[in-house]
Design a protein around this motif. Structure first.
Motif, short mmCIF file in Angstrom:
data_model
loop_
_atom_site.label_atom_id
_atom_site.label_comp_id
_atom_site.label_asym_id
_atom_site.label_seq_id
_atom_site.Cartn_x
_atom_site.Cartn_y
_atom_site.Cartn_z
N ASP A 7 16.40 47.99 33.97
CA ASP A 7 17.31 47.63 35.05
C ASP A 7 17.96 46.27 34.80
OD1 ASP A 7 16.62 49.95 36.28
OD2 ASP A 7 15.39 49.05 37.85
N LEU A 8 19.26 46.22 35.07
CA LEU A 8 20.01 44.97 34.87
C LEU A 8 21.15 44.94 35.88
CD1 LEU A 8 20.31 42.42 33.03
CD2 LEU A 8 21.96 43.75 31.70
N SER A 9 21.10 44.03 36.81
CA SER A 9 22.17 43.91 37.80
C SER A 9 23.38 43.24 37.18
CB SER A 9 21.70 43.09 39.00
OG SER A 9 21.53 41.73 38.63
N PRO A 10 24.58 43.47 37.70
CA PRO A 10 25.77 42.78 37.16
C PRO A 10 25.61 41.27 37.17
CG PRO A 10 26.45 44.57 38.59
CD PRO A 10 24.95 44.46 38.75
N GLU A 11 25.08 40.70 38.24
CA GLU A 11 24.93 39.24 38.32
C GLU A 11 23.98 38.73 37.23
OE1 GLU A 11 24.45 41.35 40.76
OE2 GLU A 11 25.93 40.89 42.32
N ARG A 36 36.88 35.81 33.57
CA ARG A 36 37.06 37.24 33.30
C ARG A 36 35.89 38.06 33.85
NH1 ARG A 36 39.01 36.07 27.07
NH2 ARG A 36 41.01 35.11 27.63
N LEU A 37 34.68 37.55 33.69
CA LEU A 37 33.52 38.28 34.16
C LEU A 37 33.38 38.22 35.69
CD1 LEU A 37 31.10 37.32 31.29
CD2 LEU A 37 31.92 39.61 31.81
N ARG A 38 33.99 37.21 36.29
CA ARG A 38 34.00 37.15 37.76
C ARG A 38 34.75 38.35 38.32
NH1 ARG A 38 37.78 35.01 41.01
NH2 ARG A 38 38.69 33.74 39.34
N PHE A 39 35.87 38.69 37.69
CA PHE A 39 36.62 39.86 38.13
C PHE A 39 35.81 41.14 37.93
CE2 PHE A 39 40.31 37.01 37.34
CZ PHE A 39 40.85 37.06 38.62
N PHE A 40 35.08 41.21 36.81
CA PHE A 40 34.24 42.38 36.55
C PHE A 40 33.16 42.50 37.62
CE2 PHE A 40 30.54 44.41 34.51
CZ PHE A 40 31.11 45.62 34.15
N ASN A 41 32.58 41.37 38.00
CA ASN A 41 31.54 41.38 39.03
C ASN A 41 32.11 41.82 40.39
OD1 ASN A 41 28.80 40.88 39.84
ND2 ASN A 41 29.53 39.05 40.90
N GLU A 42 33.33 41.35 40.69
CA GLU A 42 33.97 41.75 41.94
C GLU A 42 34.18 43.26 41.97
OE1 GLU A 42 37.57 39.62 42.48
OE2 GLU A 42 36.60 37.65 42.66
N GLU A 45 30.98 45.02 42.67
CA GLU A 45 30.62 44.94 44.09
C GLU A 45 31.43 45.95 44.91
OE1 GLU A 45 31.24 40.91 45.23
OE2 GLU A 45 29.40 40.17 44.28
N GLU A 46 32.73 46.07 44.59
CA GLU A 46 33.57 47.04 45.30
C GLU A 46 33.07 48.47 45.11
OE1 GLU A 46 37.72 46.96 44.69
OE2 GLU A 46 37.98 44.84 45.22
N ARG A 47 32.58 48.76 43.90
CA ARG A 47 32.13 50.11 43.57
C ARG A 47 30.65 50.33 43.87
NH1 ARG A 47 35.64 53.31 40.60
NH2 ARG A 47 37.74 52.55 40.99
N ASP A 48 29.98 49.33 44.44
CA ASP A 48 28.54 49.41 44.74
C ASP A 48 27.72 49.70 43.48
OD1 ASP A 48 28.90 48.97 47.50
OD2 ASP A 48 29.36 51.10 47.82
N ILE A 49 28.15 49.11 42.35
CA ILE A 49 27.39 49.23 41.10
C ILE A 49 26.35 48.12 41.07
CG2 ILE A 49 27.51 49.13 38.58
CD1 ILE A 49 30.32 50.32 38.79
N PHE A 63 37.83 50.54 35.75
CA PHE A 63 37.95 49.08 35.79
C PHE A 63 39.26 48.63 35.14
CE2 PHE A 63 37.42 45.05 33.47
CZ PHE A 63 37.29 44.18 34.55
N VAL A 64 39.59 49.22 34.00
CA VAL A 64 40.84 48.87 33.31
C VAL A 64 42.03 49.15 34.23
CG1 VAL A 64 42.36 49.43 31.38
CG2 VAL A 64 39.90 49.24 31.00
#
Length: 340
Positions: A7-11, A36-42, A45-49, A63-64
């Motif tokens: 298990d690995l959370s985005p944060e 760049r990774l801040r946008f990926f994290n956002e 969060e939007e996708r509940d990943i 994402f792209v």
């Protein structure tokens, strides 16, 4: 998803990646990576990943598309390079499936998206070709570089070529738009054309077909790609990486940026996990295309012929691809005037 993943959370994944990268990169590179990774994290969060283990190629395509609506294509390409690096690192620490990074596909750049100054000079191109001809004759790298430089075709056109598109009697290649069979040309059917190579250059391509190191592959449509990787027809991103690596100056000579080619720790563009585009002197397929078109024009090939050969309008050619100096333009006019 592999059963071996942990298990690995985005944060947590982002924090681990940044901590891993920080000792070996410049401060500006770290700032860019964090943004760049801040946008990926956002997006996560939007996708509940909540667990990167569950990421798929389809997720990354979403994402792209999500980022493409907000930024220019060139900026998106740069941002996605950081995402790929992070995905490779997460794969190494059993956070995502191996090979997931290769499923991040950037959209093709529009004509002239890169700076006009970013191009491969003819001198450098010819030195690379001489090296490949002497030491890696008829290798995949040799054929890829030769076709891109001699014809100035786009990478999407290069990857579309099949073995059946060779025309030995004319020393030529045929480009066709086959969007229903997995490949396309940028300008659709309007981009279809025959491209002349000439006897000596065509021979290199023909010899590549008999190279024992070449992968003989058939795609899902029963087509036999001309240029192949271990996995079959290469993606546009794969061709991008090949060209970036081939145009690094340390391939031929010492590094002009004070790095030690024998020590990957001195340069973020070296090593098995390197992002070769980070070398200030490397060039993308677009930069190679721009340099090739300029070389055609400097070689007294008329703009009209270059336009048809390279599938670029005269307007775009003059605005984005012609990087000749005023003196070089005068020299071409001089040769034409001397014939009168």
């Amino acid at each position: 998803m592999s059963e071996d993943l942990m298990d690995l959370s985005p944060e947590d994944g982002i924090e681990r990646f940044l901590r891993h990268r920080e000792p070996s990169v410049r401060e500006s590179t770290m700032r860019n990576a964090k943004t760049r990774l801040r946008f990926f994290n956002e997006w996560c969060e939007e996708r509940d990943i909540e667990n990167l283990n569950n990421l798929t190629g389809r997720d990354l395509a979403d994402f792209v598309a999500w980022r493409r609506g907000d930024i220019a294509a060139l900026t998106l390409q740069k941002q996605l390079s950081t995402i790929r690096e992070a995905l490779r690192y997460w794969a190494d620490i059993e956070g995502v499936d191996d090979g997931l990074a290769e499923k991040v596909h950037a959209p093709e750049l529009p004509d002239g998206a890169e700076s006009r100054e970013v191009h491969l000079s003819a001198d450098r191109a010819h030195r690379i070709l001489d090296y490949l001809h002497e030491y890696r004759y008829a290798s995949r790298d040799h054929v890829v570089f030769l076709i891109l430089w001699k014809t100035a075709m786009r990478r999407s056109a290069l990857r579309s070529l099949d073995v059946d598109d060779l025309r030995p009697d004319d020393y030529a290649l045929v480009l066709e738009h086959r969007i229903d069979e997995g490949t396309k040309l940028k300008n659709g059917e309007d981009g279809e054309r025959w491209v002349y190579l000439g006897p000596s250059d065509y021979q290199v391509v023909d010899d590549y077909l008999d190279n024992p190191d070449r992968y003989e592959r058939t795609d899902d449509y029963g087509r036999k790609p001309l240029i192949t990787s271990q996995h079959g027809r290469p993606t546009g991103d794969t061709i991008y990486k090949w060209v970036n690596k081939l145009t690094q100056p340390c391939v031929l000579n010492g590094c002009p940026h004070d790095a030690d080619p024998s020590d990957p720790s001195t340069c973020e563009a070296l090593g098995s996990r390197a992002a070769h585009s980070k070398c200030p002197s490397s060039r993308s397929p677009h930069g190679l295309r721009r340099g090739s078109i300029t070389y055609h024009l400097n070689s007294d090939v008329s703009p009209e012929i270059v336009s048809e050969r390279c599938d670029v309008s005269l307007e775009v050619l003059y605005e984005h691809y012609d990087v000749r100096t005023n003196q070089e333009k005068m020299a071409v006019r001089k040769k034409q005037l001397e014939r009168i």
